[in-house]
Design an enzyme around this catalytic site. Structure first.
Site, PDB file in Angstrom:
ATOM      1  N   SER A 179       0.674  -1.472   0.471  1.00 48.79           N
ATOM      2  CA  SER A 179      -0.021  -0.096  -0.346  1.00 48.79           C
ATOM      3  C   SER A 179       1.062   1.349  -0.328  1.00 48.79           C
ATOM      4  CB  SER A 179      -0.904  -0.336   1.046  1.00 48.79           C
ATOM      5  OG  SER A 179      -1.796   0.138   1.163  1.00 48.79           O
ATOM      6  N   LYS A 204       4.121   2.200  -2.917  1.00 54.62           N
ATOM      7  CA  LYS A 204       4.614   3.303  -3.126  1.00 54.62           C
ATOM      8  C   LYS A 204       5.798   3.433  -3.103  1.00 54.62           C
ATOM      9  CE  LYS A 204      -0.093   4.827  -1.906  1.00 54.62           C
ATOM     10  NZ  LYS A 204      -1.196   4.389  -2.305  1.00 54.62           N
ATOM     11  N   TRP A 253     -10.224  -0.072  -4.717  1.00 55.68           N
ATOM     12  CA  TRP A 253     -10.064   1.597  -4.612  1.00 55.68           C
ATOM     13  C   TRP A 253      -8.038   1.410  -4.911  1.00 55.68           C
ATOM     14  CZ3 TRP A 253     -11.171   5.844  -2.899  1.00 55.68           C
ATOM     15  CH2 TRP A 253     -10.444   6.871  -1.869  1.00 55.68           C
ATOM     16  N   HIS A 275      -7.589  -5.983   1.097  1.00 57.66           N
ATOM     17  CA  HIS A 275      -6.492  -4.874   0.740  1.00 57.66           C
ATOM     18  C   HIS A 275      -5.791  -5.396   1.929  1.00 57.66           C
ATOM     19  CE1 HIS A 275      -4.112  -1.613   0.687  1.00 57.66           C
ATOM     20  NE2 HIS A 275      -4.430  -1.113   1.241  1.00 57.66           N
TER      21      HIS A 275
END
Ligand code: GTR
Length: 414
Positions: free
Chosen positions: A251, A255, A342, A392
């Site tokens: 997540s 990044k 998402w 997630h």
């Protein structure tokens, strides 16, 4: 003009494939000043530096280098951890010459059954090293942690009850049994994850007067920078094969892992677990989280310049397939989860596909796929992708794929 949704608290997102529209990705094999890239040498000499600069100036901000005074201290070593199966080390990485200044704590498990320097998975964790495993020896972080009512975390302080809280995301025993080490550190050691966090994090500690420039690094940059400092340590530990380090991130930390892996070629493999918008997912594909939503919910993550593109991601001089391509020719794993819309699984898949031409310059084996693969069906060679069923999260299934991928590319045999 892209339509903007205004639905409940999470405005500026889209879950309607019909509204994605068309978009044109910036070219992977043409430099910003129009030169065609046809060889790996041109990629390394022209396109790679040009893209790194565009991402630094427009998305993540510029990263400082290795600080003078960086040094390490091993605080604890247990040669019979995990019931005798592993060696446990806790190391502090100091970013200044003093043992009192800015630092990060690394938790390291090494498999005992393997002789010689071992390959290692490395990554930052969300809630403190002590949440990675129930092992009572792991030091509990004293730093700011996010309150969590369900876990009994109040006053922004971690406690004994949270040992092993995130153990399902790290599967330490599985990693060790497969002959790999695991190194992790708390991301809050680098910057507490809230808009004022930079004031106590390394961004302000390392610079005497922090002036926020348009291309100043944000929290994602600070976390990425910390990953490289972990690598600085690995290079000094003879028990670790620093040429076989796989950087993993989930997540927001995914990044950061992609940004760290793009900059720091010492990482031999990069794994993005559901990194989504600002990570593996294409910004121009208007689906799931958007740049506008990312920058409004988390104003401290990216550089100030990134905010200019909130409502016009199609004017960004880069898109995220180019970030993935900056990992080339090193093996890259991009993982999504079906219920994590998402993060835009399709946008992550298309981005990984669009990065392949960079790998082909290096004659790496790649598999072009037009269609999203089925659930739990990993595809690809040097760039691999899966869409796991479920939410997630990081699961045992995800780790098993990463371990198989590492076995293949690192030539690890059990
Ligand atoms: C969400 C954010 C995502 C992702 C995620 C996470 O709130 O919108 O971009 O980073 O947090 O880190 O779990």
């Amino acid at each position: 003009n892209l339509p903007l949704l205004n639905v409940n608290a999470q405005e500026n997102f889209n879950y309607d494939e019909a509204k994605v529209g068309t978009y044109l990705l910036p070219s992977l094999l043409q430099t910003p000043d129009g030169k065609k890239i046809t060889s790996s040498t041109q990629w390394n000499n022209l396109q790679r530096p040009a893209l790194l600069k565009l991402f630094a100036d427009n998305v993540y901000g510029r990263l400082p280098g290795k600080p003078r005074g960086l040094h390490f201290k091993v605080n604890l070593e247990d040669k019979a951890a995990l019931g005798g199966k592993a060696i446990l080390k806790q190391i502090t990485i100091y970013f200044t010459p003093a043992d009192t200044g800015a630092s990060m704590d690394v938790l390291l498990y090494l498999p005992k059954q393997v002789k010689g320097p071992v390959p290692v998975f490395a990554g930052l964790n969300f809630k403190g090293n002590h949440t990675v495993h129930t092992d009572p020896q792991i030091k509990i972080t004293k730093r700011w942690v996010a309150d969590d009512k369900n876990a009994g975390i109040t006053g922004n302080r971690a406690n004994e009850n949270t040992r092993g809280l995130q153990a399902s995301r790290w599967v330490v025993e599985e990693i060790i049994a497969r002959g790999y080490g695991l190194a992790t550190a708390y991301y809050g050691d680098l910057e507490p994850d809230h808009p004022e966090g930079w004031q106590t994090g390394i961004r302000s500690q390392l610079s005497k007067s922090l002036q926020i420039q348009p291309n100043e690094w944000g929290a994602i940059g600070a976390w990425a920078w910390g990953m490289s400092r972990m690598m600085d340590y690995f290079e000094t530990d003879p028990a670790i094969n620093a040429k076989k380090v796989a950087l993993q991130g989930h997540s927001r930390i995914g990044k950061a892992a992609l940004w760290a892996g793009a900059n720091d070629t010492r990482f031999a493999m990069v794994i993005s677990n559901e990194s989504g918008e600002g990570g593996a997912a294409l910004a121009r594909r208007w689906y799931g989280e958007t740049v506008a939503r990312l920058n409004s919910a988390f104003p401290h993550w990216f550089s100030p310049n990134y905010k200019k593109f909130n409502d016009k991601p199609n004017e960004l001089p880069v898109d995220q397939h180019q970030l993935l391509a900056l990992i080339a020719p090193r093996p890259l794993y991009v993982a999504s989860a079906q219920e994590d819309q998402w993060s835009d699984p399709k946008g992550e898949f298309l981005s990984a596909q669009a990065a392949l031409p960079a790998y082909q310059l290096f004659a790496k084996k790649v598999i072009h796929q037009n269609e999203m693969p089925g659930l739990n069906q990993p595809v690809g060679e040097t760039v691999r992708y899966h869409n796991r069923s479920g939410k997630h999260d990081v699961t045992l299934y995800d780790w098993q794929q990463y371990l198989d991928f590492a076995d293949k590319h690192f030539g690890n045999k059990q």
